[in-house]
Design a protein around this motif. Structure first.
Motif, PDB file in Angstrom:
ATOM      1  N   TYR A  58      10.875 -62.303 -32.024  1.00 29.58           N
ATOM      2  CA  TYR A  58      11.921 -61.476 -31.418  1.00 29.58           C
ATOM      3  C   TYR A  58      13.056 -62.345 -30.868  1.00 29.58           C
ATOM      4  O   TYR A  58      14.233 -61.983 -30.959  1.00 29.58           O
ATOM      5  N   TYR A  62      16.895 -62.173 -32.141  1.00 29.13           N
ATOM      6  CA  TYR A  62      17.983 -61.950 -31.175  1.00 29.13           C
ATOM      7  C   TYR A  62      19.137 -62.914 -31.427  1.00 29.13           C
ATOM      8  O   TYR A  62      20.310 -62.511 -31.491  1.00 29.13           O
ATOM      9  N   TYR A  83      17.445 -52.417 -31.853  1.00 27.82           N
ATOM     10  CA  TYR A  83      17.280 -53.838 -31.562  1.00 27.82           C
ATOM     11  C   TYR A  83      18.553 -54.602 -31.905  1.00 27.82           C
ATOM     12  O   TYR A  83      18.985 -55.490 -31.159  1.00 27.82           O
ATOM     13  N   SER A  87      20.922 -56.195 -29.010  1.00 30.70           N
ATOM     14  CA  SER A  87      21.107 -57.647 -29.156  1.00 30.70           C
ATOM     15  C   SER A  87      22.578 -58.009 -29.228  1.00 30.70           C
ATOM     16  O   SER A  87      23.023 -58.991 -28.611  1.00 30.70           O
ATOM     17  N   TYR A 104      13.835 -53.382 -22.901  1.00 27.11           N
ATOM     18  CA  TYR A 104      12.779 -52.714 -23.664  1.00 27.11           C
ATOM     19  C   TYR A 104      11.616 -52.309 -22.757  1.00 27.11           C
ATOM     20  O   TYR A 104      11.046 -51.213 -22.906  1.00 27.11           O
ATOM     21  N   ARG A 144       9.275 -52.971 -30.024  1.00 25.99           N
ATOM     22  CA  ARG A 144      10.040 -51.908 -30.688  1.00 25.99           C
ATOM     23  C   ARG A 144       9.192 -50.658 -30.847  1.00 25.99           C
ATOM     24  O   ARG A 144       9.631 -49.552 -30.536  1.00 25.99           O
ATOM     25  N   PHE A 177      14.214 -46.961 -32.823  1.00 28.87           N
ATOM     26  CA  PHE A 177      13.456 -48.044 -32.206  1.00 28.87           C
ATOM     27  C   PHE A 177      12.338 -48.517 -33.138  1.00 28.87           C
ATOM     28  O   PHE A 177      12.027 -49.694 -33.185  1.00 28.87           O
TER      29      PHE A 177
END
Length: 382
Positions: A58, A62, A83, A87, A104, A144, A177
């Motif tokens: 993750y 990002y 996401y 980001s 999150y 997520r 998501f």
């Protein structure tokens, strides 16, 4: 083993769960500590460093979203829109990766715990089930899907009130998501079915019997005949996992069967005696979880990921069983579930070391370079 801080939290939740049981579910007695504990869980999930199954993937995603994906390509990125969008916004303001984790955690944990408090007769008992071990694997791991499941749980209030548009809006948001949210759409109608205890048994037996025939392959024909953009995106995930085989029957299946037996032993009595209409509706969702899980046993990913949104309602149903079962067995089931939670924490020891939860690793006690966690390259700059 888990870091002592997590055990302290577990002990505290257990203490308050006993208080609420003793007070017959008087929520006013546990409201303040409940909010404090939930806030602490959000905080710890947000400030963690190198903890959780997907932490570093993750983190790299990002940075790469800001480096390679322009604003006009967010909806075409190979990652869920939420996401990518979060980001990009955080990257634009040069915010560190920890803030994304916090956002999150705030979404997933707050929506889940709000629903537990609203519908569970014993919210603290529900919170223990959530904490051990879903909190570590889901809300501090697969963030997520954790957020998407939280939206499914939150949407239950619209199932109860029969507000289809608001329910579908939650599912629509949850889809962005994680794509598995789509499988929760039938819940709106399934929850209202009148299903007897005997028919519940038949449903589970039927699921086990059809599993060798790999019923998930039916979706191949469905996807090939639908051109919707949303369905076509989900198709990619389907074909990525369709060939994965199941891992056979293990301890997890044994535990699931024990829980199922407890549910079915008490179901007929509870249906006849309780005035809580949500019991049968949530029970239907759990039976649906079992149906999806066992019918897809031949695929190790589908059987775990797809029924997850239904399975998280166990947090509420466990409390309902303790509350509405024959009073002679109330404390027996309570102590059984508490024992299960602590045994689960013991079984998590090997995984806790692998996932970093044997340490209290966070932004305050790790010697980290904050710039490393902030995007430095941006697609729009090129």
């Amino acid at each position: 083993m888990l870091h002592p801080v997590y055990y302290i939290i577990l002990f505290i939740i257990t203490f308050f769960s006993y208080l609420e049981i003793s007070n017959n579910g008087l929520k006013a007695t546990i409201k303040v500590p409940y909010i404090i504990i939930c806030s602490l869980l959000i905080f710890l999930a947000g400030i963690r460093v190198a903890q959780g199954a997907d932490y570093w993937p993750y983190y790299r995603i990002y940075l790469n979203i800001n480096k390679y994906i322009t604003w006009n390509k967010i909806f075409n990125a190979d990652i869920e829109v939420s996401y990518a969008l979060i980001s990009k916004i955080l990257g634009y303001f040069k915010m560190p990766f920890f803030l994304l984790l916090f956002i999150y955690a705030l979404i997933s944990i707050s929506l889940k715990t709000y629903t537990y408090y609203k519908y569970s007769p014993y919210p603290m008992l529900s919170l223990i089930y959530f904490f051990m071990p879903n909190y570590f694997f889901s809300d501090c791991g697969h963030i997520r899907q954790a957020a998407s499941i939280a939206l499914c749980l939150f949407s239950y209030q619209y199932i109860e009130k029969r507000k289809l548009v608001k329910f579908l809006l939650c599912i629509f948001i949850g889809y962005y998501f994680h794509k598995t949210t789509l499988i929760f759409i039938p819940a709106y109608w399934i929850a209202k079915f009148k299903i007897s205890t005997f028919n519940c048994i038949l449903i589970v037996v039927f699921a086990i019997l059809i599993s060798p025939f790999k019923p998930y392959l039916i979706f191949e024909n469905l996807f090939s005949n639908i051109s919707s953009d949303i369905i076509s995106e989900a198709t990619g995930g389907f074909y990525s996992y369709r060939s994965l085989e199941g891992t056979g029957w293990g301890l997890n299946d044994f535990v699931k069967l024990i829980f199922l037996v407890i549910l079915l032993l008490n179901d007929n009595y509870i249906c006849k005696t309780t005035s809580d209409k949500n019991y049968m509706m949530i029970r239907n969702l759990i039976i649906t979880h079992y149906f999806i899980y066992y019918s897809l046993r031949e695929n190790s990913i589908f059987s775990i990921r797809l029924p997850a949104a239904y399975g998280d309602f166990w947090s509420i149903l466990i409390a309902m069983i303790v509350k509405y079962c024959n009073k002679s067995y109330k404390y027996f089931y309570y102590y059984f579930f508490i024992l299960y939670f602590y045994l689960m924490s013991w079984r998590m020891w090997p995984n806790s070391v692998h996932l970093g939860f044997d340490k209290m690793s966070n932004i305050f006690n790790e010697n980290i370079n904050i710039k490393k966690f902030i995007p430095q390259e941006f697609a729009n700059d090129n």
